[in-house]
Design a protein around this motif. Structure first.
Motif, PDB file in Angstrom:
ATOM      1  N   LEU A   3      -8.796   3.776 -14.451  1.00 46.57           N
ATOM      2  CA  LEU A   3      -8.235   4.232 -13.384  1.00 46.57           C
ATOM      3  C   LEU A   3      -7.121   3.401 -12.667  1.00 46.57           C
ATOM      4  CD1 LEU A   3     -11.514   4.898 -11.520  1.00 46.57           C
ATOM      5  CD2 LEU A   3      -9.656   6.650 -13.292  1.00 46.57           C
ATOM      6  N   ASP A  64      -6.572   6.144 -18.028  1.00 43.42           N
ATOM      7  CA  ASP A  64      -7.064   7.424 -17.372  1.00 43.42           C
ATOM      8  C   ASP A  64      -6.373   8.287 -16.990  1.00 43.42           C
ATOM      9  OD1 ASP A  64      -8.205   6.635 -20.533  1.00 43.42           O
ATOM     10  OD2 ASP A  64      -9.396   5.765 -18.955  1.00 43.42           O
ATOM     11  N   LEU A  65      -6.683   8.033 -15.460  1.00 43.05           N
ATOM     12  CA  LEU A  65      -5.950   8.608 -14.828  1.00 43.05           C
ATOM     13  C   LEU A  65      -5.222   8.110 -14.042  1.00 43.05           C
ATOM     14  CD1 LEU A  65      -6.534  10.982 -12.486  1.00 43.05           C
ATOM     15  CD2 LEU A  65      -8.532  10.257 -12.269  1.00 43.05           C
ATOM     16  N   THR A 306     -13.728  11.544  -7.277  1.00 44.01           N
ATOM     17  CA  THR A 306     -13.593  11.280  -8.572  1.00 44.01           C
ATOM     18  C   THR A 306     -13.334  12.957  -9.664  1.00 44.01           C
ATOM     19  OG1 THR A 306     -14.829   9.219  -8.687  1.00 44.01           O
ATOM     20  CG2 THR A 306     -13.420   9.831 -11.514  1.00 44.01           C
ATOM     21  N   ARG A 307     -14.513  13.565  -9.691  1.00 41.90           N
ATOM     22  CA  ARG A 307     -14.432  14.665 -11.305  1.00 41.90           C
ATOM     23  C   ARG A 307     -13.927  15.729 -10.451  1.00 41.90           C
ATOM     24  NH1 ARG A 307     -20.094  14.708 -10.262  1.00 41.90           N
ATOM     25  NH2 ARG A 307     -20.057  16.128  -8.550  1.00 41.90           N
ATOM     26  N   TRP A 310     -10.639  14.248 -11.412  1.00 45.49           N
ATOM     27  CA  TRP A 310      -9.650  14.324 -12.367  1.00 45.49           C
ATOM     28  C   TRP A 310      -9.594  15.870 -13.341  1.00 45.49           C
ATOM     29  CZ3 TRP A 310      -8.894  11.636 -16.596  1.00 45.49           C
ATOM     30  CH2 TRP A 310      -9.116  11.450 -17.913  1.00 45.49           C
ATOM     31  N   ARG A 314      -6.022  17.015 -15.134  1.00 40.64           N
ATOM     32  CA  ARG A 314      -6.161  18.216 -15.793  1.00 40.64           C
ATOM     33  C   ARG A 314      -6.080  19.516 -16.228  1.00 40.64           C
ATOM     34  NH1 ARG A 314     -11.155  16.334 -19.665  1.00 40.64           N
ATOM     35  NH2 ARG A 314     -11.605  17.354 -17.181  1.00 40.64           N
TER      36      ARG A 314
END
Ligand code: AMP
Ligand code: GLY
Length: 429
Positions: A3, A64-65, A306-307, A310, A314
């Motif tokens: 992250l 990744d993020l 976070t979920r 995320w 996307r």
């Protein structure tokens, strides 16, 4: 998971803290970060608006993020740049960030979408602005249209003061390019709340509602600042109010942005003035988490943050957040004498080694020298967040910890949450 948090303030420390809490094993980087984020993440020394170096860093560390904290890199197209390179980013495009970066643009979107907001006119030339002003009722508000770190709105009790402000912005270059376009608007009465919505551009998931304290001094006096403290939840933010904010403000704004071909994803922050009828009038839109709102609100989210970021990053719908039941949170901002204009720098800071239960200190404008000493290096220096089972206890712990932190030139408000305190006293009477 790898992250990257972009930014250097208290909001970014709170972001690193929230991400670390949910992801104990993740590799977290913060660019550039501060001495607080250094305890939770690896700081990367680069400016938060250096798009080239940030893109290189995301590549080098296989991020990744990416979560972008401040508005400036968003307005300059950091999210677009990273997405063009195939990365997953939480934060709006430059086109969508115009909702914050241009108050003139935001007013146009609100008018098109029928969103309740103060009536206003936009000017680029001094003479027509002064002519319009001559007929405007008092009090009124003059705003630099561009980004001015929360300091570009001047509430004027009288037209004379408004005329001086217009001259400073349009003729003398106060606020630089940000003040070359000004918005003159009607003064709204009511109580201000910050409604922060995680959104994929269509659906919204609300964070707990908070109330910032924009004025420098106790009793809401003095100039506007970036924010001197906040609390959450706010009892005026009833379920009915949130329903109206969703239906009359957030969803129409998102719909209008989609219609224009520039959907807004990330956090849409609506600064609302709630009047006696419970109508949510928009004072401003921001394109990111608030500062200090993030520091007061993120500690109330027990899971799912976070979920949700995320998912939205996307292109999926935001997921529900889990909120600590019954908890209240208060953040006191410690600033440096001279803030917001010319804060003093360099004083050594002493933080008590033992903090009360539920208290977290987020760093904002601090730096650690080669001698290892923590020093003041910004306007807003530290944020003291206290989470407790009720407002009064959270307020007490935040205030007492703020009292106990020491550095030369410490300034802060001991009345954060005064409106809520008055309501609590009223209820218990
Ligand atoms: P802004 O930069 O637009 O967020 O404005 C900063 C602060 O100035 C707001 O948070 C309000 O406290 C105050 N303010 C801005 N516009 C108005 C308005 N039309 N009426 C009353 N207060 C305002
Ligand atoms: N605290 C106000 C803001 O973040 O804009």
């Amino acid at each position: 998971m790898r992250l990257l948090v972009v930014g250097a303030g208290g909001r970014e420390h709170a972001l690193c803290w929230a991400l670390r809490r949910e992801n104990p094993k993740a590799d977290i980087y913060c660019a550039p970060g501060n001495p607080g984020t250094a305890e939770l993440a690896t700081n990367l020394p680069m400016a938060a608006d250096d798009l080239d170096r940030l893109a290189d860093a995301a590549d080098m560390h296989g991020i990744d993020l990416t979560v972008v904290g401040p508005e400036v890199p968003l307005a300059r197209g950091l999210a677009d740049r990273l997405r063009a390179e195939g990365r997953v980013v939480f934060g709006p495009s430059a086109a969508a960030a115009q909702l914050e970066a241009s108050k003139a643009f935001a007013k146009d979107v609100m008018a098109a979408a029928g969103i309740p907001t103060a009536s206003s006119r936009t000017f680029r030339e001094l003479e027509p602005a002064l002519a319009y002003l001559a007929r405007h009722p008092e009090p009124l508000v003059v705003k630099a249209s561009g980004l001015a770190a929360g300091k570009g709105a001047v509430v004027c009790q009288a037209r004379g003061e408004a005329a001086d402000t217009l001259r400073q912005m349009l003729a003398e270059g106060r606020f630089g390019d940000a003040g070359r376009t000004v918005v003159i608007e009607t003064f709204l009465r009511g109580e201000e709340v910050s409604v922060l919505a995680i959104t994929d551009g269509s659906e919204v998931e609300l964070l707990p509602v908070s109330q910032d304290h924009k004025r420098l001094l106790e009793g809401d006096a003095g100039p506007n600042t970036g924010g001197m403290g906040a609390y959450s939840p706010v009892s005026v933010a009833s379920p009915e109010l949130l329903e109206r904010a969703r239906g009359e403000v957030l969803l129409p704004a998102l719909g209008e942005m989609r219609r224009r071909g520039t959907p807004f994803t990330g956090v849409l922050y609506a600064g609302l003035m709630v009047d006696e009828d419970g109508t949510p009038w928009v004072v401003e839109f921001n394109c990111r988490l608030g500062d200090p709102e993030a520091q007061v609100v993120l500690p109330l989210v027990s899971d799912g943050f976070t979920r949700s970021l995320w998912a939205v990053a996307r292109g999926e719908s935001p997921l529900p957040l889990e909120i600590l039941p019954g908890a209240a949170s208060v953040t006191t901002v410690l600033a440096s004498r001279g803030y917001p204009d010319a804060p003093e720098q360099g004083a050594p800071i002493v933080i008590p080694p033992h903090l009360p239960d539920g208290v977290t200190i987020f760093h904002a404008g601090t730096a650690r020298g080669s001698d290892g000493v923590l020093r003041v290096s910004g306007g807003r220096v530290l944020n003291v967040t206290a989470v407790a089972s009720g407002f009064a206890e959270a307020q007490r712990r935040s205030r007492e910890t703020a009292d106990a932190i020491e550095y030369e030139g410490k300034i802060y408000r001991r009345d954060i949450g005064w409106r809520e305190a008055a309501r609590v006293a009223e209820v218990s009477r």
